[in-house]
Design a protein around this motif. Structure first.
Motif, short mmCIF file in Angstrom:
data_model
loop_
_atom_site.label_atom_id
_atom_site.label_comp_id
_atom_site.label_asym_id
_atom_site.label_seq_id
_atom_site.Cartn_x
_atom_site.Cartn_y
_atom_site.Cartn_z
N ILE A 115 0.71 -1.20 0.31
CA ILE A 115 0.06 -0.17 0.26
C ILE A 115 1.34 1.45 -0.13
O ILE A 115 0.39 2.14 -0.69
N TYR A 116 1.64 0.94 0.91
CA TYR A 116 2.60 2.46 0.51
C TYR A 116 3.95 2.70 -0.77
O TYR A 116 3.15 3.87 -0.98
N ARG A 117 3.76 1.82 -1.28
CA ARG A 117 4.33 1.93 -2.78
C ARG A 117 3.69 2.57 -3.33
O ARG A 117 3.94 3.23 -4.65
N LEU A 118 2.28 1.91 -3.61
CA LEU A 118 1.32 1.69 -4.13
C LEU A 118 0.67 2.98 -4.48
O LEU A 118 0.27 4.21 -5.53
N THR A 119 0.49 3.74 -3.28
CA THR A 119 0.33 4.75 -2.58
C THR A 119 1.52 6.23 -2.65
O THR A 119 1.32 7.35 -2.47
N LYS A 120 2.67 6.22 -3.81
CA LYS A 120 3.63 6.67 -2.97
C LYS A 120 4.38 6.73 -2.05
O LYS A 120 4.14 8.68 -2.22
N GLY A 121 3.64 6.71 -0.21
CA GLY A 121 4.23 6.95 0.91
C GLY A 121 3.07 7.97 1.11
O GLY A 121 3.06 8.02 2.67
N LYS A 122 1.56 7.76 0.70
CA LYS A 122 0.43 8.62 1.35
C LYS A 122 -0.10 7.93 2.33
O LYS A 122 -0.84 8.14 3.42
N ARG A 123 -0.07 6.35 2.19
CA ARG A 123 -0.97 4.96 2.89
C ARG A 123 0.36 4.39 3.92
O ARG A 123 0.99 3.84 2.89
N TYR A 124 0.04 4.57 4.93
CA TYR A 124 1.31 3.46 5.75
C TYR A 124 1.48 3.23 7.02
O TYR A 124 0.53 3.34 7.59
N ALA A 125 1.80 2.17 7.31
CA ALA A 125 1.52 1.51 8.75
C ALA A 125 2.41 2.86 9.68
O ALA A 125 3.56 3.15 9.62
N ARG A 126 1.62 2.48 10.83
CA ARG A 126 2.19 3.55 11.91
C ARG A 126 2.63 2.71 13.42
O ARG A 126 2.11 2.33 13.67
N GLY A 127 3.85 3.07 13.77
CA GLY A 127 4.20 3.04 14.68
C GLY A 127 4.58 4.04 15.88
O GLY A 127 3.73 4.76 15.69
N ASN A 128 4.27 3.22 17.24
CA ASN A 128 4.67 4.38 18.34
C ASN A 128 6.19 4.10 18.88
O ASN A 128 6.43 2.88 19.54
N SER A 129 6.88 4.98 19.12
CA SER A 129 8.20 4.81 19.72
C SER A 129 8.65 5.28 20.71
O SER A 129 9.92 5.53 21.22
N SER A 130 7.97 4.78 21.68
CA SER A 130 8.42 4.57 23.49
C SER A 130 9.23 3.07 23.27
O SER A 130 10.02 3.24 24.53
N PHE A 131 9.42 2.51 22.06
CA PHE A 131 10.22 0.88 22.36
C PHE A 131 11.16 0.84 21.59
O PHE A 131 9.59 0.55 20.45
N ILE A 132 12.41 0.96 20.57
CA ILE A 132 12.87 1.17 19.23
C ILE A 132 13.88 0.05 19.75
O ILE A 132 15.01 0.10 20.09
N VAL A 133 13.66 -0.56 18.47
CA VAL A 133 14.75 -2.12 17.86
C VAL A 133 15.42 -1.46 17.24
O VAL A 133 14.94 -1.47 16.01
N PHE A 134 17.29 -1.27 16.96
CA PHE A 134 17.89 -0.54 15.57
C PHE A 134 19.21 -0.74 15.94
O PHE A 134 19.68 -0.90 17.02
N HIS A 135 19.59 -0.17 14.64
CA HIS A 135 20.89 -0.20 14.62
C HIS A 135 21.41 1.10 14.13
O HIS A 135 21.03 1.18 12.54
N PRO A 136 22.02 1.70 14.89
CA PRO A 136 22.28 3.28 14.92
C PRO A 136 23.52 3.64 12.79
O PRO A 136 22.42 3.73 11.91
#
Length: 304
Positions: A145-166
């Motif tokens: 959906i994100y690709r088809l709408t060119k970023g206008k529609r996307y799943a959203r998250g909450n940033s209280s806890f994030i796992v990532f690699h800098p």
């Protein structure tokens, strides 16, 4: 099923990782930081460093905590309001060590067990794991959906806890600042909150935290009528899952966690979305006593 994979395909758990905290203004201080640091250090064997990204020094910090200045470009009043865009400063190149994976934790988050197991939820080092926020889940469908709408529609998250690699996330800050410099701040909807922008710019790599591991307190323990709050708490599989939770983020319920601890038994309070908290053991199960124990755990570092 999109986020389920053979364990052999997952990246190996890191031998060392960094725990990242952010604090600006005066709402939270050294005692809040120290409580979280102590709990994480006590329950995780491979956390190698603690980093506090802040706009000011804090006296009495646990000596294990390293201070990293919030980048000056993020010290704008408009970034330090409800949208919390200043949080994106931790992704700016040079703020964190780029060769060590990270877990970011909001200061009103309760840690009840080893959180380093959250690295197992990643698909690879480019994955960003955080709470699911909207109805549309992080998934192959959401990415399509994100690709088809060119970023206008996307799943959203909450940033209280994030796992990532800098080393793979500096683009988040770069793209946000580029959008701000172009005069699109708040005009471009993903910029209205840090978690929206993270979800938008990294949609292809987003993964949801499973609710057997982590929950947002208002989503899990509060419903739009107190009877529904009680009804949910009666479900045996819900009570069993809640008893095993590792992470519970309070999402500003009560403004500060200590305010919850002052509630009288049986009190009802509502959040801005109209969800009702019932402060009883029946409604909250073992979680009420766990919260009370967590926030009454005083240490020498807290006293500093």
């Amino acid at each position: 099923m999109d986020n389920i994979m053979d364990e052999d395909m997952r990246p190996s758990p890191p031998k060392a990782w960094q725990c990242v905290l952010i604090c600006w203004g005066t709402k939270y201080g050294a005692a809040d930081v120290n409580r979280l640091v102590k709990r994480v250090a006590d329950q995780n064997s491979s956390v190698a460093r603690f980093v506090l990204v802040s706009d000011r020094p804090h006296e009495g910090l646990d000596p294990r905590v390293e201070h990293a200045a919030l980048p000056e470009v993020y010290l704008k009043p408009e970034f330090m309001t409800g949208g919390c865009q200043a949080k994106l400063g931790m992704f700016k190149s040079g703020v964190l060590k780029p060769d060590m994976p990270a877990i970011y934790i909001d200061l009103d988050t309760v840690i009840l067990g080893p959180i380093e197991q959250a690295f197992q939820f990643r698909k690879d080092d480019r994955s960003i794991v955080m709470f699911q926020s909207a109805v549309l889940p992080f998934s192959g469908l959401a990415r399509m959906i994100y690709r088809l709408t060119k970023g206008k529609r996307y799943a959203r998250g909450n940033s209280s806890f994030i796992v990532f690699h800098p080393k793979h996330c500096s683009r988040i800050s770069d793209e946000f600042l580029k959008t701000y410099d172009a005069g699109k701040f708040l005009k471009f909807r993903p910029t209205i909150a840090d978690e929206r922008f993270i979800s938008w710019v990294a949609q292809e790599h987003m993964i949801a935290l499973p609710n057997h591991f982590a929950v947002k307190f208002p989503t899990e323990f509060m419903m739009h009528h107190w009877l529904l709050t009680y009804a949910k708490s009666c479900l045996p599989w819900v009570r069993k899952r809640r008893d095993k939770l590792t992470v519970v983020t309070l999402c500003d319920v009560g403004n500060k966690p200590e305010n919850l601890m002052k509630l009288e038994l049986g009190a009802h309070i509502s959040d801005p979305k109209g969800r009702v908290l019932v402060w009883t053991d029946f409604a909250l199960g073992s979680m009420r006593q766990k919260l009370i124990a967590y926030y009454s755990d005083k240490t020498e570092a807290d006293a500093g």
